[in-house]
Design an enzyme around this catalytic site. Structure first.
Site, PDB file in Angstrom:
ATOM      1  N   LEU A  83       0.737  -1.189   0.023  1.00 15.01           N
ATOM      2  CA  LEU A  83       0.028   0.038  -0.106  1.00 15.01           C
ATOM      3  C   LEU A  83       0.866   1.507   0.043  1.00 15.01           C
ATOM      4  O   LEU A  83       0.706   2.137  -0.907  1.00 15.01           O
ATOM      5  CB  LEU A  83      -0.751  -0.117   1.260  1.00 15.01           C
TER       6      LEU A  83
ATOM      7  N   GLU B  23       3.678   4.165  -0.405  1.00 13.01           N
ATOM      8  CA  GLU B  23       4.431   4.710  -1.622  1.00 13.01           C
ATOM      9  C   GLU B  23       5.483   5.774  -1.124  1.00 13.01           C
ATOM     10  O   GLU B  23       5.233   6.137   0.281  1.00 13.01           O
ATOM     11  CB  GLU B  23       3.502   5.425  -2.238  1.00 13.01           C
ATOM     12  N   PRO B  24       6.508   6.097  -1.858  1.00 13.72           N
ATOM     13  CA  PRO B  24       7.240   7.205  -1.473  1.00 13.72           C
ATOM     14  C   PRO B  24       6.860   8.336  -0.873  1.00 13.72           C
ATOM     15  O   PRO B  24       7.037   9.071  -0.039  1.00 13.72           O
ATOM     16  CB  PRO B  24       8.511   7.304  -2.564  1.00 13.72           C
TER      17      PRO B  24
ATOM     18  N   GLY C  11       2.031   7.578   2.792  1.00 18.27           N
ATOM     19  CA  GLY C  11       2.137   6.441   3.862  1.00 18.27           C
ATOM     20  C   GLY C  11       0.763   6.549   4.786  1.00 18.27           C
ATOM     21  O   GLY C  11      -0.184   5.862   4.268  1.00 18.27           O
ATOM     22  N   SER C  12       0.794   7.632   5.686  1.00 24.78           N
ATOM     23  CA  SER C  12      -0.610   7.553   6.449  1.00 24.78           C
ATOM     24  C   SER C  12      -1.717   8.233   5.457  1.00 24.78           C
ATOM     25  O   SER C  12      -2.524   7.793   5.733  1.00 24.78           O
ATOM     26  CB  SER C  12      -0.073   8.724   7.407  1.00 24.78           C
TER      27      SER C  12
ATOM     28  N   GLU D 172       1.148  -0.162   9.906  1.00 21.35           N
ATOM     29  CA  GLU D 172      -0.386  -0.189   9.784  1.00 21.35           C
ATOM     30  C   GLU D 172      -1.101   0.668  10.637  1.00 21.35           C
ATOM     31  O   GLU D 172      -2.032   0.420  11.249  1.00 21.35           O
ATOM     32  CB  GLU D 172      -0.659  -1.667  10.616  1.00 21.35           C
TER      33      GLU D 172
ATOM     34  N   SER E  67       0.878   5.770  15.476  1.00 23.38           N
ATOM     35  CA  SER E  67       0.169   5.932  16.718  1.00 23.38           C
ATOM     36  C   SER E  67      -0.937   7.209  16.423  1.00 23.38           C
ATOM     37  O   SER E  67      -2.057   7.161  16.838  1.00 23.38           O
ATOM     38  CB  SER E  67       1.126   6.082  17.872  1.00 23.38           C
TER      39      SER E  67
HETATM   40  C1  LIG Z   1       9.351  -2.193   9.280  1.00 22.92           C
HETATM   41  C2  LIG Z   1       8.319  -1.562   8.458  1.00 22.92           C
HETATM   42  C3  LIG Z   1       7.484  -2.524   7.874  1.00 22.92           C
HETATM   43  C4  LIG Z   1       6.570  -1.923   6.713  1.00 22.92           C
HETATM   44  N1  LIG Z   1       5.653  -2.863   6.018  1.00 22.92           N
HETATM   45  C5  LIG Z   1       4.640  -2.223   5.167  1.00 22.92           C
HETATM   46  C6  LIG Z   1       4.048  -3.126   4.475  1.00 22.92           C
HETATM   47  O1  LIG Z   1       4.287  -4.562   4.523  1.00 22.92           O
HETATM   48  N2  LIG Z   1       3.082  -2.842   3.468  1.00 22.92           N
HETATM   49  C7  LIG Z   1       2.863  -1.419   3.509  1.00 22.92           C
HETATM   50  O2  LIG Z   1       2.051  -0.886   2.638  1.00 22.92           O
HETATM   51  N3  LIG Z   1       3.792  -0.369   4.167  1.00 22.92           N
HETATM   52  C8  LIG Z   1       4.374  -1.121   5.059  1.00 22.92           C
HETATM   53  N4  LIG Z   1       5.198  -0.147   5.926  1.00 22.92           N
HETATM   54  C9  LIG Z   1       4.872   1.163   5.676  1.00 22.92           C
HETATM   55  C10 LIG Z   1       4.237   1.916   6.891  1.00 22.92           C
HETATM   56  O3  LIG Z   1       2.940   1.371   6.850  1.00 22.92           O
HETATM   57  C11 LIG Z   1       4.177   3.372   6.640  1.00 22.92           C
HETATM   58  O4  LIG Z   1       5.763   3.719   7.141  1.00 22.92           O
HETATM   59  C12 LIG Z   1       3.536   4.093   7.501  1.00 22.92           C
HETATM   60  O5  LIG Z   1       2.048   4.009   7.338  1.00 22.92           O
HETATM   61  C13 LIG Z   1       3.637   5.507   8.013  1.00 22.92           C
HETATM   62  O6  LIG Z   1       3.757   6.159   6.665  1.00 22.92           O
HETATM   63  P1  LIG Z   1       5.130   7.288   6.399  1.00 22.92           P
HETATM   64  O7  LIG Z   1       6.411   6.409   6.468  1.00 22.92           O
HETATM   65  O8  LIG Z   1       5.041   7.613   4.881  1.00 22.92           O
HETATM   66  O9  LIG Z   1       5.017   8.250   7.226  1.00 22.92           O
HETATM   67  P2  LIG Z   1       4.053   9.626   7.130  1.00 22.92           P
HETATM   68  O10 LIG Z   1       2.913   9.300   6.428  1.00 22.92           O
HETATM   69  O11 LIG Z   1       4.975  10.877   6.429  1.00 22.92           O
HETATM   70  O12 LIG Z   1       3.998   9.985   8.636  1.00 22.92           O
HETATM   71  C14 LIG Z   1       4.834  10.431   9.560  1.00 22.92           C
HETATM   72  C15 LIG Z   1       4.472  10.523  10.971  1.00 22.92           C
HETATM   73  O13 LIG Z   1       3.632  11.614  10.921  1.00 22.92           O
HETATM   74  C16 LIG Z   1       2.879  11.755  11.635  1.00 22.92           C
HETATM   75  N5  LIG Z   1       1.418  11.881  10.863  1.00 22.92           N
HETATM   76  C17 LIG Z   1       1.120  11.408   9.648  1.00 22.92           C
HETATM   77  N6  LIG Z   1      -0.274  11.538   9.581  1.00 22.92           N
HETATM   78  C18 LIG Z   1      -0.697  11.963  10.359  1.00 22.92           C
HETATM   79  C19 LIG Z   1      -2.049  12.621  10.750  1.00 22.92           C
HETATM   80  N7  LIG Z   1      -2.888  12.580   9.840  1.00 22.92           N
HETATM   81  N8  LIG Z   1      -2.230  13.205  12.105  1.00 22.92           N
HETATM   82  C20 LIG Z   1      -1.210  13.591  12.860  1.00 22.92           C
HETATM   83  N9  LIG Z   1      -0.120  12.746  12.628  1.00 22.92           N
HETATM   84  C21 LIG Z   1       0.225  12.316  11.584  1.00 22.92           C
HETATM   85  C22 LIG Z   1       2.757  10.410  12.376  1.00 22.92           C
HETATM   86  O14 LIG Z   1       3.567  10.689  13.658  1.00 22.92           O
HETATM   87  C23 LIG Z   1       3.539   9.529  11.565  1.00 22.92           C
HETATM   88  O15 LIG Z   1       4.442   8.579  12.092  1.00 22.92           O
HETATM   89  C24 LIG Z   1       5.981  -0.382   6.840  1.00 22.92           C
HETATM   90  C25 LIG Z   1       7.152   0.399   7.413  1.00 22.92           C
HETATM   91  C26 LIG Z   1       8.026   0.026   8.399  1.00 22.92           C
HETATM   92  C27 LIG Z   1       8.946   0.893   9.185  1.00 22.92           C
END
Ligand SMILES: Cc1cc2nc3c(=O)[nH]c(=O)nc-3n(C[C@H](O)[C@H](O)[C@H](O)COP(=O)(O)OP(=O)(O)OC[C@H]3O[C@@H](n4cnc5c(N)ncnc54)[C@H](O)[C@@H]3O)c2cc1C
Length: 375
Positions: free
Chosen positions: A122, A124-125, A128-129, A359, A362
């Protein structure tokens, strides 16, 4: 030996207690494994979990969330990599278990036997969230779709046999224009762009799709259902992330108990100091509170609730944050040995961290809870 009295709670049936006991025996014989060749270790773990029959619980028609949680908790307590191997077979095939066609469900036979490895793609660069920002496209072409884009941080990336891939099909703007596809790893146009190394190594990769063709039959559910489908899968699997955290926290408490009863300070065991007892009490309290939230969410889902987003978010948020605190306390009680490579608590300290991010980080869980509370 970790506390097992929680198994007497009314959330469980006798089949759960029997399973927990049998799995404990399997873990004593088979875990931990050598992690030095990560890919080989994961492949071997999937095969072993398949042969042991444990993966039959990872997918299929009637996912029992309490069983998923018990298995994850137990495996994570023994070896986090074993939990990872089990969890990804479930998460990877979650969309197929819940929404897959008969033909797609044939893959379940192989993932449940430990003969094929699955992944959930799911992130992408650039998203994420913020899943609504998904940029990978699935362009409609004669007989199917062509997928173009990148996925990153994909667990099992590089060793998986098949991926559930989320891409924009454009039925509506944002999250409502996404669809899910079942993509075999040998699909032409799909490649591993990068293997990613993290503090607690698991197979992890950035994937690239350049016009990768998938036939119509690869679509899971209906076009535009991708986001709804992903959220339904996370409803089932988020409490299980909490369960894995719980297993790690229980292990940390076990390690801390062994340490404070054996280590002598001022002529007596550390455990005789009241400040140390205070830490042990806080750790035990957090573990029980996490277990209550995890198994409340799992039980509620198993009773047939269509969605448990609030319960799942509470379980994941609390259990992962509490486990980080419990493990940190265990490291502290170990003194210098706590940060030494090769010590179990040092390994747990690294292993727990990503569970507060993936997933749904927090803060994203806090948003889900607040939305539910505020209506
Ligand atoms: C070890 C590992 C395994 C993973 N495995 C998978 C996998 O199998 N498949 C897959 O699809 N993905 C996977 N991921 C990706 C993971 O789901 C994402 O890293 C995660 O969803 C966060 O997205 P991001 O890294 O783009 O961070 P961002 O979306 O940039 O968020 C960074 C931080 O900003 C804050 N934040 C973001 N949005 C909000 C909001 N709306 N309100 C308040 N605070 C916010 C949070 O503190 C968050 O931690 C994995 C990640 C890791 C580290």
């Amino acid at each position: 030996m970790a506390d097992r009295t929680f198994l007497d709670w009314p959330f469980f049936e006798d089949r759960h207690r029997a399973l927990a006991e049998a799995l404990e025996g399997w873990c004593d014989t088979n875990l931990p494994v050598d992690h030095s060749d990560l890919d080989a270790a994961c492949r071997d773990l999937v095969a072993a979990l398949g042969q042991g029959g444990w993966l039959t619980h990872s997918g299929g028609d009637n996912l029992d969330v309490r069983t998923l949680c018990l298995i994850r908790e137990t495996l994570a307590r023994h070896d986090a990599l074993a939990d990872f191997a089990f969890a990804m077979q479930g998460l990877g095939m979650g969309a197929v278990s819940l929404f897959g066609s008969d033909a797609q469900r044939e893959w379940l036979e192989r993932t449940r036997a430990g003969e094929a490895i699955s992944a959930f793609a799911l992130t992408e660069p650039g998203s994420g969230s913020d899943v609504a920002n998904t940029a990978t496209t699935a362009e409609r072409v004669e007989g199917g779709y062509r997928l173009t884009g990148e996925k990153t941080y994909i667990s099992n990336g590089g060793i998986a046999d098949l991926y559930v891939m989320f891409a924009r099909t454009g039925e509506a703007p944002g999250a409502k224009g996404l669809s899910a596809f079942l993509m075999p790893a040998d699909t032409e146009g799909l490649s591993v762009a990068e293997r990613i190394d993290v503090i607690a190594p698991h197979p992890l990769a950035r994937l690239r799709m350049e016009g990768a063709f998938l036939p119509d039959e690869a679509l899971i559910g209906k076009p535009g259902d991708g986001f709804k489908l992903a959220m339904s899968v996370l409803d089932v699997f988020r409490p299980t992330v909490g369960a894995a955290a719980l297993g790690m926290a229980r292990r940390a408490l076990d390690e801390a108990m062994a340490r404070v009863t054996e280590r002598q300070v001022q002529g007596a065991p550390l455990a005789s100091l009241q400040l140390v007892q205070g830490h042990i009490a806080d750790m035990a309290l957090k573990i029980d509170a996490a277990a209550l939230l995890v198994y409340r969410a799992a039980w509620t889902k198993d009773q047939g609730a269509p969605r448990v987003s609030r319960e799942a978010a509470m379980a994941k948020l609390y259990a992962t944050e509490a486990a980080q605190e419990v493990i940190d306390a265990a490291v502290q009680l170990h003194g210098g040995d706590g940060v030494r490579h090769g010590e179990k608590v040092e390994e747990l300290y690294r292993e727990i961290r990503a569970l507060r991010i993936y997933e749904g980080a927090s803060d994203v869980q806090r948003l889900v809870i607040a939305r539910s509370v505020l209506g």
